[in-house]
Scaffold this motif. Sequence first.
Motif, PDB file in Angstrom:
ATOM      1  N   LYS A   1       0.836  -1.202   0.000  1.00 31.20           N
ATOM      2  CA  LYS A   1       0.000   0.000   0.000  1.00 31.20           C
ATOM      3  C   LYS A   1       0.870   1.250   0.000  1.00 31.20           C
ATOM      4  CE  LYS A   1      -3.658  -0.815   2.223  1.00 31.20           C
ATOM      5  NZ  LYS A   1      -4.636  -1.078   3.309  1.00 31.20           N
ATOM      6  N   GLY A   2       0.541   2.184  -0.882  1.00 37.01           N
ATOM      7  CA  GLY A   2       1.322   3.404  -1.006  1.00 37.01           C
ATOM      8  C   GLY A   2       2.481   3.296  -1.970  1.00 37.01           C
ATOM      9  N   ARG A   3       2.816   2.077  -2.386  1.00 39.27           N
ATOM     10  CA  ARG A   3       3.927   1.873  -3.334  1.00 39.27           C
ATOM     11  C   ARG A   3       3.442   1.331  -4.672  1.00 39.27           C
ATOM     12  NH1 ARG A   3       7.686  -1.862  -2.310  1.00 39.27           N
ATOM     13  NH2 ARG A   3       6.328  -3.209  -1.048  1.00 39.27           N
ATOM     14  N   PHE A   4       2.417   0.493  -4.650  1.00 36.86           N
ATOM     15  CA  PHE A   4       1.905  -0.143  -5.859  1.00 36.86           C
ATOM     16  C   PHE A   4       0.536   0.462  -6.210  1.00 36.86           C
ATOM     17  CE2 PHE A   4       4.102  -4.572  -5.446  1.00 36.86           C
ATOM     18  CZ  PHE A   4       5.324  -3.936  -5.273  1.00 36.86           C
ATOM     19  N   THR A   5       0.261   0.509  -7.516  1.00 35.33           N
ATOM     20  CA  THR A   5      -1.027   0.999  -7.985  1.00 35.33           C
ATOM     21  C   THR A   5      -1.554   0.085  -9.080  1.00 35.33           C
ATOM     22  OG1 THR A   5      -0.391   3.294  -7.525  1.00 35.33           O
ATOM     23  CG2 THR A   5      -2.282   2.946  -8.977  1.00 35.33           C
ATOM     24  N   ILE A   6      -2.781  -0.407  -8.907  1.00 37.01           N
ATOM     25  CA  ILE A   6      -3.434  -1.211  -9.937  1.00 37.01           C
ATOM     26  C   ILE A   6      -4.375  -0.308 -10.720  1.00 37.01           C
ATOM     27  CG2 ILE A   6      -5.312  -1.956  -8.413  1.00 37.01           C
ATOM     28  CD1 ILE A   6      -5.267  -4.656  -9.898  1.00 37.01           C
ATOM     29  N   SER A   7      -4.411  -0.522 -12.031  1.00 34.31           N
ATOM     30  CA  SER A   7      -5.296   0.275 -12.876  1.00 34.31           C
ATOM     31  C   SER A   7      -5.723  -0.556 -14.073  1.00 34.31           C
ATOM     32  CB  SER A   7      -4.598   1.561 -13.329  1.00 34.31           C
ATOM     33  OG  SER A   7      -3.454   1.258 -14.106  1.00 34.31           O
ATOM     34  N   ARG A   8      -6.680  -0.045 -14.822  1.00 37.05           N
ATOM     35  CA  ARG A   8      -7.161  -0.783 -15.985  1.00 37.05           C
ATOM     36  C   ARG A   8      -7.376   0.161 -17.152  1.00 37.05           C
ATOM     37  NH1 ARG A   8     -13.396  -2.053 -13.989  1.00 37.05           N
ATOM     38  NH2 ARG A   8     -14.103   0.110 -13.957  1.00 37.05           N
ATOM     39  N   ASP A   9      -7.271  -0.412 -18.322  1.00 37.05           N
ATOM     40  CA  ASP A   9      -7.573   0.306 -19.552  1.00 37.05           C
ATOM     41  C   ASP A   9      -8.596  -0.533 -20.293  1.00 37.05           C
ATOM     42  OD1 ASP A   9      -7.659   1.317 -22.157  1.00 37.05           O
ATOM     43  OD2 ASP A   9      -5.588   1.987 -22.069  1.00 37.05           O
ATOM     44  N   ASN A  10      -9.847  -0.115 -20.203  1.00 36.06           N
ATOM     45  CA  ASN A  10     -10.919  -0.914 -20.796  1.00 36.06           C
ATOM     46  C   ASN A  10     -10.753  -1.052 -22.305  1.00 36.06           C
ATOM     47  OD1 ASN A  10     -11.984  -1.147 -18.264  1.00 36.06           O
ATOM     48  ND2 ASN A  10     -13.625   0.348 -18.587  1.00 36.06           N
ATOM     49  N   ALA A  11     -10.290   0.000 -22.949  1.00 32.96           N
ATOM     50  CA  ALA A  11     -10.150  -0.011 -24.407  1.00 32.96           C
ATOM     51  C   ALA A  11      -9.131  -1.045 -24.865  1.00 32.96           C
ATOM     52  CB  ALA A  11      -9.773   1.377 -24.907  1.00 32.96           C
ATOM     53  N   LYS A  12      -8.122  -1.282 -24.021  1.00 35.66           N
ATOM     54  CA  LYS A  12      -7.055  -2.218 -24.380  1.00 35.66           C
ATOM     55  C   LYS A  12      -7.209  -3.573 -23.702  1.00 35.66           C
ATOM     56  CE  LYS A  12      -3.594   1.372 -25.242  1.00 35.66           C
ATOM     57  NZ  LYS A  12      -2.243   1.887 -24.905  1.00 35.66           N
ATOM     58  N   ASN A  13      -8.277  -3.737 -22.914  1.00 34.70           N
ATOM     59  CA  ASN A  13      -8.470  -4.994 -22.165  1.00 34.70           C
ATOM     60  C   ASN A  13      -7.231  -5.347 -21.358  1.00 34.70           C
ATOM     61  OD1 ASN A  13     -10.967  -5.184 -23.313  1.00 34.70           O
ATOM     62  ND2 ASN A  13     -10.369  -6.665 -24.875  1.00 34.70           N
ATOM     63  N   THR A  14      -6.679  -4.372 -20.695  1.00 29.46           N
ATOM     64  CA  THR A  14      -5.416  -4.549 -19.995  1.00 29.46           C
ATOM     65  C   THR A  14      -5.497  -4.009 -18.575  1.00 29.46           C
ATOM     66  OG1 THR A  14      -4.177  -4.416 -22.070  1.00 29.46           O
ATOM     67  CG2 THR A  14      -2.941  -4.039 -20.045  1.00 29.46           C
ATOM     68  N   VAL A  15      -4.888  -4.744 -17.673  1.00 29.21           N
ATOM     69  CA  VAL A  15      -4.746  -4.314 -16.293  1.00 29.21           C
ATOM     70  C   VAL A  15      -3.262  -4.108 -16.020  1.00 29.21           C
ATOM     71  CG1 VAL A  15      -4.985  -4.999 -13.881  1.00 29.21           C
ATOM     72  CG2 VAL A  15      -6.825  -5.463 -15.475  1.00 29.21           C
ATOM     73  N   TYR A  16      -2.944  -3.077 -15.259  1.00 31.18           N
ATOM     74  CA  TYR A  16      -1.558  -2.730 -14.970  1.00 31.18           C
ATOM     75  C   TYR A  16      -1.287  -2.794 -13.472  1.00 31.18           C
ATOM     76  CZ  TYR A  16      -1.993  -0.717 -19.646  1.00 31.18           C
ATOM     77  OH  TYR A  16      -2.225  -0.521 -20.982  1.00 31.18           O
ATOM     78  N   LEU A  17      -0.021  -3.005 -13.152  1.00 26.43           N
ATOM     79  CA  LEU A  17       0.428  -2.866 -11.778  1.00 26.43           C
ATOM     80  C   LEU A  17       1.686  -2.017 -11.797  1.00 26.43           C
ATOM     81  CD1 LEU A  17      -0.109  -3.677  -8.821  1.00 26.43           C
ATOM     82  CD2 LEU A  17       1.588  -5.506  -9.149  1.00 26.43           C
ATOM     83  N   GLN A  18       1.555  -0.782 -11.366  1.00 26.83           N
ATOM     84  CA  GLN A  18       2.699   0.109 -11.260  1.00 26.83           C
ATOM     85  C   GLN A  18       3.349  -0.114  -9.899  1.00 26.83           C
ATOM     86  OE1 GLN A  18       4.098   2.333 -13.523  1.00 26.83           O
ATOM     87  NE2 GLN A  18       5.721   2.505 -11.990  1.00 26.83           N
ATOM     88  N   MET A  19       4.608  -0.471  -9.911  1.00 31.37           N
ATOM     89  CA  MET A  19       5.317  -0.793  -8.675  1.00 31.37           C
ATOM     90  C   MET A  19       6.459   0.194  -8.482  1.00 31.37           C
ATOM     91  SD  MET A  19       5.408  -4.941  -9.003  1.00 31.37           S
ATOM     92  CE  MET A  19       6.402  -4.896 -10.492  1.00 31.37           C
TER      93      MET A  19
END
Length: 127
Positions: A65-83
Amino acid sequence: QVQLVESGGGLVQAGGSLRLSCAASRRTFSSYAMGWLRQAPGKEREFVAGILWSDGGTYYADSVKGRFTISRDNAKNTVYLQMNSLKPEDTAVYYCAVAGELVNSGNIYFPYEYEYWGQGTQITVSS
């Protein structure tokens, strides 16, 4: 058929950053939630981050928590994890996974709620 393909793993020094991507088939992407989980050698698989499709709510393990961020791009059918601010203890194989219809804000943290898994990508953080 469910298809999940992770990318973005690698070797990084402590304090560095990486971004993982999970490309999902369209059918997978319309499921109930997606998450990132990890497994270090000799340890059980653990929840890292998750996102509910119903309201876009995001959830994190206390350790990230506070270091990682999960996000999604519906147009690309992709989920990301920024670490960011990676630590040696973040070293593990990271998996993208899809949760079933019973997932909610209370149980998204549990690995057994995830029905489909990607092949995993290795993250190694050197000290």
